[in-house]
Structure formats: structure tokens, C-alpha cells
Design a protein around this motif. Structure first.
Motif, short mmCIF file in Angstrom:
data_model
loop_
_atom_site.label_atom_id
_atom_site.label_comp_id
_atom_site.label_asym_id
_atom_site.label_seq_id
_atom_site.Cartn_x
_atom_site.Cartn_y
_atom_site.Cartn_z
N TYR A 81 0.85 -1.18 0.00
CA TYR A 81 0.00 0.00 0.00
C TYR A 81 0.89 1.24 0.00
N GLN A 123 0.66 5.29 1.21
CA GLN A 123 -0.12 6.23 2.02
C GLN A 123 0.32 7.64 1.68
N GLY A 182 -5.54 8.69 2.30
CA GLY A 182 -5.66 7.34 2.84
C GLY A 182 -4.63 6.41 2.27
N LEU A 183 -4.94 5.13 2.27
CA LEU A 183 -4.02 4.12 1.77
C LEU A 183 -4.54 3.59 0.45
#
Lengths: 118, 113
Positions: B36, B38, B43-44
């Protein structure tokens, strides 16, 4: 496509008080999972609480509880008796339910930065 | 118990240089693995996920690639970094089966100058 919305970028609460963080999501699925994750400053992201959509009962974990409203597609987090250690970024997340070969992909909201004041 | 290690923790790289971020999981077998990114206010974002050795799925078109040479090793790479690649990268793992919790590493902060 599923989306997750957290409309509160920042919140503040006094120690020992109660605070509620909002989260809404959009999906056409009937089976799914919802999560709240906590990311303290400079520390690892950890799971706070998890809700299965087919369960009507709201999940609780000690001082943390959720208000899951499936029809409204709302999943708010309530923190009771707030403590200084609750200061963190809180992320709401959605996971689709896939029978067999589940990939368990999480879709995250943009987060709410919670500050607990002494 | 299961643990996840991610390194380096911090990286500053010039534009056009290569990148390699590594992630390893201990204490479990055949985990699902994820990368992921960020970004502030966003957000992610899921970049890649893998359900087995050599199996990589990309979620968004980008300048990055991922590989899984071993069951518990996940690598994020780039041949030539862009300024837009700067960010906080998180590796995560989960067990198979629907609804499984994701466990996250401590993250790698990449700054591209």
C-alpha cells in the motif's frame, strides 16, 4: 467500485470523554467486512475492531464499539473513556467477501486524525 | 508468533534512480501479501497484492513493480523513480479466506528529490 468516506479529517476529545468517528461506504455487495484501523504516531497500523456485514449485532472491543447501519451504509466508531494513548490516525476500511481464493483486499478511507487532550 | 519486517525505514533517492523495498513475513505460510502507499489526505491506496509465489496483481497503473520470489518475501521496485513516487509505503499480510485481518509492517518513507 466500492468507496469509503471519512468526512472528519481531524477531531479532538478530552481525556475520559467519549468520541464518535464517522464512516460511510458505498457498495452493491451484500456480504462484506468492515474494519477500523489505528495508526499511532510513528507506529504500526493495528486493527481496532472488525464487523461482518451479515451480523446485525454491533461489534465491541473493550472501550471501542461500532454503530453499524447496513441500510444507511454507515459504520461509525465510538471510543469511550478516551485515553491519551488513543491519539492516532483512524482509518475505516471495507473488504469484499469472496468465497474461495479470497484476496482480502482492503479499501481505505482517508482517515481521521484524533487528538486526545489531557 | 507472526511478524512482518519492512526495510529500509527511510530512503532518500534522486529522480531516475532505482528502488527496492523489501518485506518479509515470519511465522506463517502462504500468506497473502500487499503493498500500500499512504499519501497525506488520501488514505491508503493498494498498489499490488499477491496470493502466491510469482503471482502479482497490480491495482493501479504506475511506475512501480512488485515481485514475490519466495513465499514470505515481497519486493517493491522501480527502475527509474519519479518525484510522484514519494510517499509512505506499507507492506501487509493476511491469511487466506474471506474477511481475514491484515497485519501491517512499520512502513518505508521514500523521498524522491
Amino acid at each position: 467500485a466500492q468507496t469509503v468516506t471519512q468526512s472528519q479529517p481531524e477531531m479532538s476529545v478530552q481525556e475520559a470523554e467519549t468520541v464518535t468517528l464517522s464512516c460511510t461506504y458505498d457498495t452493491s455487495e451484500n456480504n462484506y467486512y468492515l474494519f477500523w484501523y489505528k495508526q499511532p504516531p510513528s507506529r504500526q497500523m493495528i486493527l481496532v475492531i472488525r464487523q461482518e456485514a451479515y451480523k446485525q449485532q454491533n461489534a465491541t472491543e473493550n472501550r471501542f464499539s461500532v454503530n453499524f447501519q447496513k441500510a444507511a451504509k454507515s459504520f461509525s466508531l465510538k471510543i469511550s473513556d478516551s485515553q491519551l494513548g488513543d491519539t492516532a490516525m483512524y482509518f475505516c476500511a471495507f473488504m469484499n467477501s469472496q468465497m474461495g481464493g479470497a484476496t482480502n483486499k482492503l479499501i481505505f478511507g482517508t482517515g481521521t486524525l484524533l487528538a486526545v487532550q489531557p | 508468533s507472526q511478524t512482518i519486517h519492512q526495510w529500509p525505514a527511510t530512503l532518500v533517492q534522486p529522480v531516475g534512480s532505482p528502488l527496492s523495498l523489501e518485506c518479509t513475513v515470519e511465522g506463517t505460510s502462504n500468506p497473502n501479501l500487499y503493498w500500500y502507499r499512504q499519501a497525506a489526505g488520501r488514505g491508503l491506496q493498494l498498489l499490488f497484492y499477491s496470493v502466491g509465489i510469482g503471482q502479482i496483481s497490480s491495482e493501479v497503473p504506475q511506475n512501480l513493480s512488485a515481485s514475490r520470489p519466495q513465499d514470505r518475501q515481497f519486493i517493491l521496485s522501480s527502475k527509474k523513480l519519479l518525484l510522484s513516487d514519494s510517499g509512505f509505503y506499507l507492506c501487509a499480510w493476511s491469511v487466506g479466506g474471506p474477511g481475514g485481518e491484515l497485519f501491517f509492517g512499520e512502513g518505508s518513507r521514500l523521498t524522491v528529490l
